[in-house]
Design a protein around this motif. Structure first.
Motif, PDB file in Angstrom:
ATOM      1  N   ASN A   9      12.354  22.839  65.068  1.00  0.00           N
ATOM      2  CA  ASN A   9      11.609  22.163  66.121  1.00  0.00           C
ATOM      3  C   ASN A   9      12.520  22.112  67.354  1.00  0.00           C
ATOM      4  O   ASN A   9      13.503  21.371  67.354  1.00  0.00           O
ATOM      5  CB  ASN A   9      11.236  20.742  65.672  1.00  0.00           C
ATOM      6  N   THR A  17       9.045  16.890  63.948  1.00  0.00           N
ATOM      7  CA  THR A  17       9.674  17.553  62.801  1.00  0.00           C
ATOM      8  C   THR A  17       9.138  16.996  61.494  1.00  0.00           C
ATOM      9  O   THR A  17       8.851  17.751  60.550  1.00  0.00           O
ATOM     10  CB  THR A  17      11.206  17.379  62.852  1.00  0.00           C
ATOM     11  N   CYS A  37      12.997  21.960  57.484  1.00  0.00           N
ATOM     12  CA  CYS A  37      12.609  21.685  58.864  1.00  0.00           C
ATOM     13  C   CYS A  37      13.734  20.918  59.562  1.00  0.00           C
ATOM     14  O   CYS A  37      14.187  19.882  59.053  1.00  0.00           O
ATOM     15  CB  CYS A  37      11.318  20.868  58.911  1.00  0.00           C
ATOM     16  N   THR A  39      15.563  19.559  63.465  1.00  0.00           N
ATOM     17  CA  THR A  39      15.327  19.178  64.859  1.00  0.00           C
ATOM     18  C   THR A  39      16.466  19.675  65.736  1.00  0.00           C
ATOM     19  O   THR A  39      17.633  19.501  65.391  1.00  0.00           O
ATOM     20  CB  THR A  39      15.228  17.643  64.980  1.00  0.00           C
ATOM     21  N   CYS A  77       7.725  26.151  68.180  1.00  0.00           N
ATOM     22  CA  CYS A  77       7.286  25.685  69.496  1.00  0.00           C
ATOM     23  C   CYS A  77       6.398  26.764  70.084  1.00  0.00           C
ATOM     24  O   CYS A  77       6.795  27.937  70.140  1.00  0.00           O
ATOM     25  CB  CYS A  77       8.478  25.420  70.408  1.00  0.00           C
ATOM     26  N   THR A 202       2.409  27.045  62.992  1.00  0.00           N
ATOM     27  CA  THR A 202       3.624  26.928  62.185  1.00  0.00           C
ATOM     28  C   THR A 202       3.349  27.351  60.752  1.00  0.00           C
ATOM     29  O   THR A 202       4.152  28.065  60.134  1.00  0.00           O
ATOM     30  CB  THR A 202       4.178  25.500  62.229  1.00  0.00           C
TER      31      THR A 202
END
Length: 218
Positions: A9, A17, A37, A39, A77, A202
């Motif tokens: 993310n 996230t 995942c 950040t 993104c 995603t």
């Protein structure tokens, strides 16, 4: 066992996230690659402009270079910031959610619609779709005109998605792509409500990453 698929993310909003992590839970298959995942803490709170998109490129490259254990990367993104730079330094595949989401939607329908976060994002998306060579199959793009954080947390997000989705269907869209990673939680109920395929980009990118990793076992 393959290394993890690292889903990045690029904004610093942990709520986004966390939403990605929940949306990808069913993709964690027995015998399949782990999905992690993360950040990008150096990123803006939401990637909502060209400047935001450009400023995350070098931090993304550094993160990719640090994760030598990864079997694939997903840049979570919409507009795929830094994808070319990350691909230039990564020995494993790097997937972008706009590219993956659009290609997946085009495999489900002749003409598709894009749900953007804000009108300011539409030009950035359009330029990328022109690069992809798919503009003739885009029925339209309409914006929620919400922030990334509002789309992930806001109580009025689903009603606005319904409104924008109906407008895109009126434009001729036969499938929709959600143009932000923060909308993942709304995909299934929106698809049921609208009666056409709704693609979470995603999930689309992670599907491609899983297929690539499983086709090339270590």
């Amino acid at each position: 066992m393959s290394g993890p698929i690292v889903v990045i993310n690029p904004n610093s909003n942990q709520a986004v996230t966390d939403g990605l992590d929940r949306a990808l839970e069913s993709f964690r298959l027995q015998g399949g690659p782990p999905i992690e995942c993360v950040t990008l803490t150096e990123g803006p709170f939401g990637v909502e402009s060209q400047v935001h998109s450009d400023q995350v490129v070098l931090p993304l490259v550094r993160l990719v270079e640090q994760r030598a254990d990864a079997s694939a990367f997903v840049i979570a993104c919409y507009s795929d910031p830094g994808i070319d730079a990350c691909r230039s330094v990564s020995p494993v595949p790097v997937f972008g959610i706009q590219e993956s989401g659009v290609l997946t939607a085009l495999s489900r329908a002749d003409r598709i619609g894009i749900v953007a976060i804000a009108a300011a994002s539409e030009k950035r998306h359009r330029l990328y779709m022109r690069r992809m060579g798919v503009t003739s199959r885009i029925a339209g793009e309409h914006a929620l005109n919400m922030s990334v954080d509002e789309s992930a947390r806001g109580t009025g997000t689903f009603a606005r998605l319904q409104e924008v989705g109906q407008a895109l269907i009126s434009d001729g869209a036969e499938a929709l792509v959600l143009g932000c990673a923060g909308m993942a939680v709304h995909r299934a109920p929106l698809e049921k409500d609208l009666g056409i395929p709704v693609i979470d980009p995603t999930q689309a990118a992670v599907s491609m990453a899983i297929g690539t990793v499983l086709a090339n076992p270590l």
